[in-house]
Design a protein around this motif. Structure first.
Motif, short mmCIF file in Angstrom:
data_model
loop_
_atom_site.label_atom_id
_atom_site.label_comp_id
_atom_site.label_asym_id
_atom_site.label_seq_id
_atom_site.Cartn_x
_atom_site.Cartn_y
_atom_site.Cartn_z
N SER A 1 46.36 -19.00 -15.01
CA SER A 1 45.45 -18.09 -14.31
C SER A 1 46.09 -17.54 -13.04
O SER A 1 45.76 -16.43 -12.61
N LEU A 2 47.01 -18.31 -12.47
CA LEU A 2 47.59 -17.92 -11.18
C LEU A 2 48.52 -16.71 -11.30
O LEU A 2 48.96 -16.16 -10.30
N TYR A 3 48.83 -16.33 -12.56
CA TYR A 3 49.65 -15.13 -12.79
C TYR A 3 48.80 -13.89 -13.08
O TYR A 3 49.32 -12.84 -13.41
N PHE A 4 47.46 -14.04 -13.02
CA PHE A 4 46.62 -12.97 -13.54
C PHE A 4 46.28 -11.89 -12.50
O PHE A 4 46.05 -10.74 -12.85
N ALA A 5 46.16 -12.29 -11.25
CA ALA A 5 45.71 -11.32 -10.25
C ALA A 5 46.26 -11.70 -8.89
O ALA A 5 46.74 -12.82 -8.68
N THR A 6 46.22 -10.75 -7.97
CA THR A 6 46.65 -10.99 -6.59
C THR A 6 45.62 -10.34 -5.67
O THR A 6 44.72 -9.63 -6.12
N ALA A 7 45.82 -10.59 -4.38
CA ALA A 7 44.91 -9.97 -3.41
C ALA A 7 45.72 -9.33 -2.29
O ALA A 7 46.91 -9.61 -2.12
N SER A 8 45.03 -8.43 -1.55
CA SER A 8 45.60 -7.88 -0.33
C SER A 8 44.50 -7.96 0.71
O SER A 8 43.41 -8.47 0.44
N ASP A 9 44.75 -7.45 1.90
CA ASP A 9 43.71 -7.54 2.94
C ASP A 9 42.42 -6.86 2.50
O ASP A 9 41.33 -7.32 2.83
N ASP A 10 42.57 -5.79 1.72
CA ASP A 10 41.38 -4.99 1.43
C ASP A 10 41.13 -4.80 -0.06
O ASP A 10 40.54 -3.80 -0.46
N GLY A 11 41.61 -5.73 -0.87
CA GLY A 11 41.29 -5.56 -2.29
C GLY A 11 41.96 -6.58 -3.17
O GLY A 11 42.67 -7.48 -2.70
N VAL A 12 41.73 -6.43 -4.46
CA VAL A 12 42.39 -7.30 -5.44
C VAL A 12 43.07 -6.43 -6.48
O VAL A 12 42.69 -5.26 -6.71
N GLN A 13 44.09 -7.00 -7.09
CA GLN A 13 44.89 -6.32 -8.11
C GLN A 13 44.82 -7.14 -9.39
O GLN A 13 45.20 -8.31 -9.39
N LEU A 14 44.28 -6.52 -10.41
CA LEU A 14 44.16 -7.23 -11.68
C LEU A 14 45.38 -6.88 -12.55
O LEU A 14 45.52 -5.75 -13.01
N HIS A 15 46.27 -7.86 -12.75
CA HIS A 15 47.51 -7.61 -13.51
C HIS A 15 47.36 -7.97 -14.97
O HIS A 15 47.98 -7.37 -15.83
N GLN A 16 46.57 -9.01 -15.23
CA GLN A 16 46.35 -9.42 -16.61
C GLN A 16 44.86 -9.39 -16.88
O GLN A 16 44.05 -9.53 -15.95
N TYR A 17 44.53 -9.24 -18.18
CA TYR A 17 43.11 -9.21 -18.54
C TYR A 17 42.74 -10.42 -19.36
O TYR A 17 43.59 -11.12 -19.90
N GLY A 18 41.44 -10.66 -19.41
CA GLY A 18 40.92 -11.84 -20.07
C GLY A 18 39.57 -12.13 -19.47
O GLY A 18 38.90 -11.23 -18.96
N ASP A 19 39.18 -13.38 -19.52
CA ASP A 19 37.90 -13.78 -18.93
C ASP A 19 38.20 -14.69 -17.75
O ASP A 19 38.61 -15.84 -17.95
N TYR A 20 37.99 -14.19 -16.56
CA TYR A 20 38.28 -15.02 -15.39
C TYR A 20 37.47 -14.54 -14.19
O TYR A 20 36.89 -13.45 -14.20
N ARG A 21 37.41 -15.39 -13.19
CA ARG A 21 36.61 -15.15 -12.00
C ARG A 21 37.51 -15.29 -10.78
O ARG A 21 38.26 -16.26 -10.65
N ILE A 22 37.44 -14.30 -9.93
CA ILE A 22 38.18 -14.35 -8.66
C ILE A 22 37.17 -14.54 -7.54
O ILE A 22 36.12 -13.88 -7.54
N SER A 23 37.52 -15.39 -6.62
CA SER A 23 36.68 -15.58 -5.42
C SER A 23 37.64 -15.72 -4.25
O SER A 23 38.30 -16.76 -4.11
#
Lengths: 650, 650
Positions: free
Chosen positions: A416-438
């Motif tokens: 899961s740790l390879y699926f998305a990243t964050a920045s100060d003002d948003g998130v970047q979804l790199h991989q798709y699937g079923d997951y939750r970011i908080s």
């Protein structure tokens, strides 16, 4: 302690995007949810019980009791498998705490820790009376390689919030290595790179700059014949050319990719732009010329190595599972470092089509190599026997060199740790699937739920569960395989061929949908790939499909069929089908003819399956590259799927 | 002694045709005359001086002085290289007596003989204090393999008329092996077959039946897991299936072919029709499905092994020189046993296109493997260094495992003996070239001189120098590559697609001419050979041609060209040329596309060379399989060579 900051396997001091930690992203279902459950329920236990049974874990007990000499089980680097299991357990405990697993983990750590010597050295194969002396075979001994895996396991523990036994063992070990190989030590490197990236990460996780300094020395020393000669040549362990000068990926694939990952880590932390550019160049040349359509790498069985450019035999593809994992590790570092979507594209391809092909559906057997063409049905392995061979027949429960199962385990636990990243003002979804970011953005907490049947379905939905009151940016990768044809449920505020950005104020209950082309498509090889000339592959979404003989009429083999790339269609159940012809080749005494033999016989429509699922229905032949039929199909199925010959191949 | 009857390497007690001895057939010029001179003038000396310099010959001196322990030079089976050199010298002395060579030969034999132990055992790597015990590693030790080569060297000495030191050493050694492994001995076999055929031949040459009995035991024991396990599986050394049950060639190619040759020898001498049929079946399946167009065999570098059916990668062809030689040895036995021309066809192909590719033009470097596609120019080897690698880059002077140079030497010295046979009332010409036969038929002496520029020219002339006054039969093979289109200067009395017979009374001065099609022709692979799909080879007479980058415009590589099979033509100098297109491939980030990439750019007419001559003009890329151009040529050159598309491909 402040060093026990949660995070993922890689946490650069500077990066375009910030990686998320185990407390920020969690898989909630779908294919990856199923795989993480399989890992938790079966694979971890499978690895532990095999290594207990055959004495690889017991090596540490015997070493601690000074009774290991002459009684060491397995080859000299089996310690590393125990460490990869510990890393997998640490990520799993971070993902889904479990008292039972925590207790197993702690018992295993104690057994490892007990074998550490007073000066910090820890290896069950070297250094005691009657064993080879410490560091007596840097070329082949894998000592520092094993240490690297221990350090990575310790980093996983730190990043999941625990600064306890294993991190302490790791610091003492790293301090020992610094004394031995640091600026005042021996000018050596390990025959198998691995410790380089581990040292950088331990430096990042602990703040200890000496570990970074040591990693930099290991990178800089390599490539000048620092190691002795090797029968496969110095490029086998990348000691032929300094990392910063090398043009492409070469030699043993896992070694090459672990080294590149470590070099990029060093470059990132030392601001070494030349070194970072060298790694990007090697990645680009490796991906452009030396990579299978599955993302797998390694064209040779003999030396487990990259071949020449475009030397990509389907039937002798090595495409080692560990090399696929190493490729993901490198691409992830490059994605963080550059923000470029192509790295996420390769991660997707490699995870779904190379790494996922390794475990059997029941999680109790694995592919070490991942062929793209199986000519003869594999033999059912003895489930109680170690497998000698790195051959692809059917998956085997365990190997004499068993790097892949434990590597799969640590990858699934942390995927899961390879699926998305964050920045100060948003998130970047790199991989798709079923997951939750908080995660906490500058303006406040953002919680999103990503869902859909991906990789099978065509729609990904991003539901906003909680959002700050300020404008934020939701950035969604548009996979290269969609050829820019993704549709978004609302007009993006920025768009390229590889991503869309939606910047606005989101509210709980908002959702964004992305639709990808769902139909299967034919893919054609570069004309310089001799082994795939006159053939095509079928892809569907991010998946490479395969033809398995199980789906052919009885008595047919994949070796004797041709197929029509225009005949792809979906059957009533939604499965992808294609029309194949059975060749009727001459039963010649000599397989070379004065005229081309293009005879084709009986024709039948058959299902294709995702490549990663093959060999789960018993012994079978299989191929990914389908020879192009020279005949017109009985009926064109192009209309069935809206395929327009000559148009964009979606 | 009666046992010292002259002959060739194989002299079955029963055969369709009688093989000729060194006193009956002699090469008089042409390509093979040149190669035999190169062997006599350079290769023998090259082998001897390398083995002297690096201590492989000195091993025998140290063993004789009981000073070998800890001072053995080379890997454990280097004795066999000395024996193959002795065999080569013996054949050379039989072919062209020389006092200097005779003296070198005798000195070398004395040094070998001095190392024989009182009980007949003779090996420099085993059995003395501090060495591994005798027969402690039948799987990997190669002891019996080495003995086999000594026996073959002794047979060469006997068959060239000398029953002296080496034959005595061989008998004592064979007697020792009989005591150890005979009916009352240990139930073992050697991991590397070789001694089987050597024992049968020594039995034939000496009349000692026990040697045949022992060979039969070795054949019968094999295939039941008699040897321990092997990482590459039991088929690696053919211990998976009994010889008489195996369907095809498999495992390590040299092992498989030496074993088959020994099995056929046993079958012939014991009248074992089932065993003989098994060998013929394995030959047919191996040739039909697992053989390169050059006659080379071995599709894997890792285990030097046959691959699956139709697994014949050009760029990773192993096609070991020794496997080609072993194939010739087997085909020769089958030719004698059955009289079928197809065995002579394969001998021709393999000698000219696989074995002859090994030595460099100057005779001082060799290919171990013989690739069919060299993607990157090789590196110039250090002429003073042992080569580690069995890779095909450029030919190397010597190898750590250096089986091929000495195998080439013994083959060149005896090659004439594979060219023709005799019967009571005639001779059978299986190979063409420049040679003289002088043999006694039932009706009297027949002397014929065969000549022509073969393999380059199109006419072979058989001049009768002396003939008996009775009717005799001159039988001439019509090579399969001529597709039945050979023309004979007089009406044959019998004819099939593979041979003509002329039966009449011949007189001195008579001559018979055979004319073969001379034009180059395109050859197409079986559609199941994935690695050659969409490509064609060019053959001319018995030669496979190759495209070497040396003949391309500067900056071009063979990796990026296509060619038109209809554009073959001869240039003013008679060399074969073809029109090739340079592809202009996309410099893509990813080598798989939505549409086929069929762009072709600049076009040029270039020369092709005989494959066996490649890499004699410096580092170069090379390919035998030429991708078929998708474009029409600028002009068809078909008219130049009388090629009719669709007609028989001559």
């Amino acid at each position: 302690m402040s060093s026990a900051k949660k995070g993922g396997p890689v946490r650069p001091s500077t990066s375009v995007w910030r990686p998320l930690g185990v407390d920020e992203i969690r898989i909630t279902g779908g294919l990856w949810g199923k795989m993480q459950r399989l890992n938790a329920d079966t694979i971890l236990q499978h690895c532990e019980s095999w290594m207990e049974r055959i004495g690889w874990i017991g090596n540490f007990d015997r070493a601690a009791a000074d009774m290991i000499t002459g009684r060491h089980a397995g080859i000299e680097f089996v310690d590393s498998e125990v460490y990869k299991l510990l890393e997998a357990m640490a990520w799993e405990l971070g993902r889904a705490p479990s008292d039972i697993l925590a207790s197993r983990y702690q018992m295993l750590v104690e057994r490892v820790a007990a074998a550490q010597e007073p000066d910090g050295y820890l290896h069950t194969s070297f250094g005691r009376a009657g064993q080879p002396p410490r560091y007596s075979s840097l070329e082949a001994g894998h000592e520092l390689y094993c240490f690297g895996h221990l350090l990575q396991a310790a980093v996983a523990r730190l990043r999941t919030g625990h600064d306890d036994v294993l991190p302490r063992v790791a610091r003492r070990l790293a301090d020992h290595v610094y004394r031995q190989f640091g600026p005042d030590g021996r000018v050596g490197v390990c025959g198998h790179p691995e410790i380089e990236m581990a040292l950088v990460e331990l430096a990042r996780a602990t703040g200890e700059e000496r570990y970074l300094e040591l990693a930099r020395l290991f990178i800089d020393r390599r490539g000048a014949g620092t190691l002795g000669t090797h029968p496969f040549g110095q490029e086998y362990f990348q000691d032929d050319i300094p990392v910063r000068l090398a043009a492409t990926m070469r030699g043993h694939a896992v070694r090459a990719l672990y080294l590149a990952a470590g070099a990029l880590d060093v470059a990132t932390e030392t601001g070494d732009g030349e070194l970072a550019a060298a790694v990007r160049r090697q990645w680009a040349n490796g991906v452009g010329h030396r990579t299978y359509i599955t993302g797998g790498v390694g064209s040779h069985h003999q030396d487990e190595a990259f071949g020449d450019d475009f030397e990509l035999p389907a039937d002798r593809a090595y495409a080692e599972t560990c090399a696929g994992i190493a490729s993901v590790m490198l691409s992830w570092r490059l994605l963080l470092s550059t923000g470029e979507d192509r790295y996420a594209d390769l991660i997707e391809r490699t995870l779904l089509n190379n790494v996922l092909a390794s475990p059997r559906a029941d999680g109790r057997a694995f592919y070490y190599t991942n062929t793209l063409h199986q000519r003869t049905p594999g033999q059912v392995p003895d489930e109680q026997q170690l497998s000698h061979r790195a051959e692809s027949g059917l998956r085997a429960p365990w190997f004499e060199v068993s790097c892949c199962p434990t590597n799969v385990a640590r990858t699934l636990a942390s995927v899961s740790l390879y699926f998305a990243t964050a920045s100060d003002d948003g998130v970047q979804l790199h991989q798709y699937g079923d997951y939750r970011i908080s995660t906490e953005l500058a303006a406040g907490r953002l919680i999103v739920q990503v869902s859909g049947a991906y990789p099978a379905g065509d729609t990904v939905t991003v539901n906003i569960v909680e959002a700050p009151a300020a404008e934020i940016t939701l950035r969604l990768r548009v996979p290269a395989w969609a050829f820019g044809a993704a549709k978004v449920s609302e007009g993006p505020t920025a768009q390229t061929s590889s991503h869309v950005e939606i910047r606005r104020v989101f509210r709980a209950g908002d959702s964004v949908r992305v639709m990808f082309p769902a139909a299967a498509r034919a893919t054609h090889p570069d004309p310089r790939i001799d082994s795939a000339r006159g053939a095509f592959a079928v892809e569907q979404g991010p998946l490479v499909l395969a033809l398995e003989s199980t789906d052919l009429p009885p008595g047919w083999s994949v070796n004797e069929v041709t197929a029509d790339p225009h005949s792809l269609a979906a059957d009533d159940a939604g499965a992808t089908t294609i029309e194949v012809c059975r060749r009727d080749p001459a039963p010649g005494e000599w397989p070379y003819y004065a005229e081309p033999d293009e005879k084709e016989g009986e024709r039948v429509r058959v299902r294709l399956i995702p490549y990663h699922q093959w060999a789960n229905r018993g012994p079978a032949t299989m191929r990914t590259w389908l020879p192009v039929s020279t005949h017109r199909p009985l009926r064109s199925a192009a209309a069935d799927i809206g395929h327009e010959p000559g148009g964009p191949n979606l």
